[in-house]
Design a protein around this motif. Structure first.
Motif, PDB file in Angstrom:
ATOM      1  N   TYR A 217      -0.279   0.013   9.783  1.00 20.59           N
ATOM      2  CA  TYR A 217      -0.378  -0.271   8.651  1.00 20.59           C
ATOM      3  C   TYR A 217      -1.267  -1.801   9.233  1.00 20.59           C
TER       4      TYR A 217
ATOM      5  N   ILE B 238       1.134  -1.058  -0.405  1.00 20.73           N
ATOM      6  CA  ILE B 238      -0.326  -0.064   0.095  1.00 20.73           C
ATOM      7  C   ILE B 238       0.653   1.079  -0.364  1.00 20.73           C
TER       8      ILE B 238
ATOM      9  N   GLY C 242      -2.846   5.879  -0.748  1.00 21.30           N
ATOM     10  CA  GLY C 242      -4.084   3.982  -0.632  1.00 21.30           C
ATOM     11  C   GLY C 242      -4.156   3.272  -2.051  1.00 21.30           C
ATOM     12  N   SER C 243      -3.441   3.301  -2.639  1.00 24.96           N
ATOM     13  CA  SER C 243      -3.283   2.144  -4.112  1.00 24.96           C
ATOM     14  C   SER C 243      -2.725   1.098  -3.134  1.00 24.96           C
ATOM     15  N   THR C 244      -3.270  -0.622  -3.553  1.00 26.68           N
ATOM     16  CA  THR C 244      -3.217  -1.414  -2.761  1.00 26.68           C
ATOM     17  C   THR C 244      -2.500  -2.311  -4.183  1.00 26.68           C
TER      18      THR C 244
ATOM     19  N   SER D 281      -4.490  -2.185   4.587  1.00 21.17           N
ATOM     20  CA  SER D 281      -5.096  -0.801   4.665  1.00 21.17           C
ATOM     21  C   SER D 281      -4.198   0.201   5.826  1.00 21.17           C
TER      22      SER D 281
END
Length: 126
Positions: free
Chosen positions: A80, A51, A56-58, A71
């Motif tokens: 995290y 992440i 917040g790209s996962t 997250s």
């Protein structure tokens, strides 16, 4: 000094769930990637999820898509989580979190990461 600390590893039965936590301290810039990796005995370390701290790209390995969720804590943005559901014995191993400065071209590749935690053990029995 950049420090990463994992917690939450445990022994569970297949089908169970665990939530791992990773706390990052000391990295002075706002943009970085946090990756979760695991290493089973006799196997290479593999990327599980990642992440970005901003945006917040996962990213997920195919083997965990739909089961794991990575997250960032909304209140403590240096904490995290890796939520792991429907665990199976293949998920067994030491789980590490790691930090890659800035942008990681391949966010599930261990070589992209500069700082590593000590790891936490996850054991899943059938």
């Amino acid at each position: 000094q950049v420090l990463l600390a994992e917690s939450g590893g445990n022994s569970v039965q297949a089908g169970g769930s665990l939530r791992l936590s990773c706390t990052q301290t000391g990295y002075p810039y706002p943009a970085y990637a946090i990756g979760w990796f695991r290493q089973a005995p006799g196997k290479e370390r593999e990327g599980v999820a990642a992440i970005y701290s901003t945006g917040g790209s996962t990213y997920y390995a195919d083997s965990v898509k739909g089961r794991f969720t990575v997250s960032q804590d909304s209140a403590k943005n240096t904490v995290y989580y890796l939520e792991m559901n429907s665990l199976n014995p293949e998920d067994t191993g030491i789980h590490y979190c790691a930090l890659a400065p800035g942008y990681a071209l391949l966010p599930l590749k261990p070589d992209e990461y500069k700082h590593w935690g000590q790891g936490t053990q996850v054991s899943v029995s059938s």
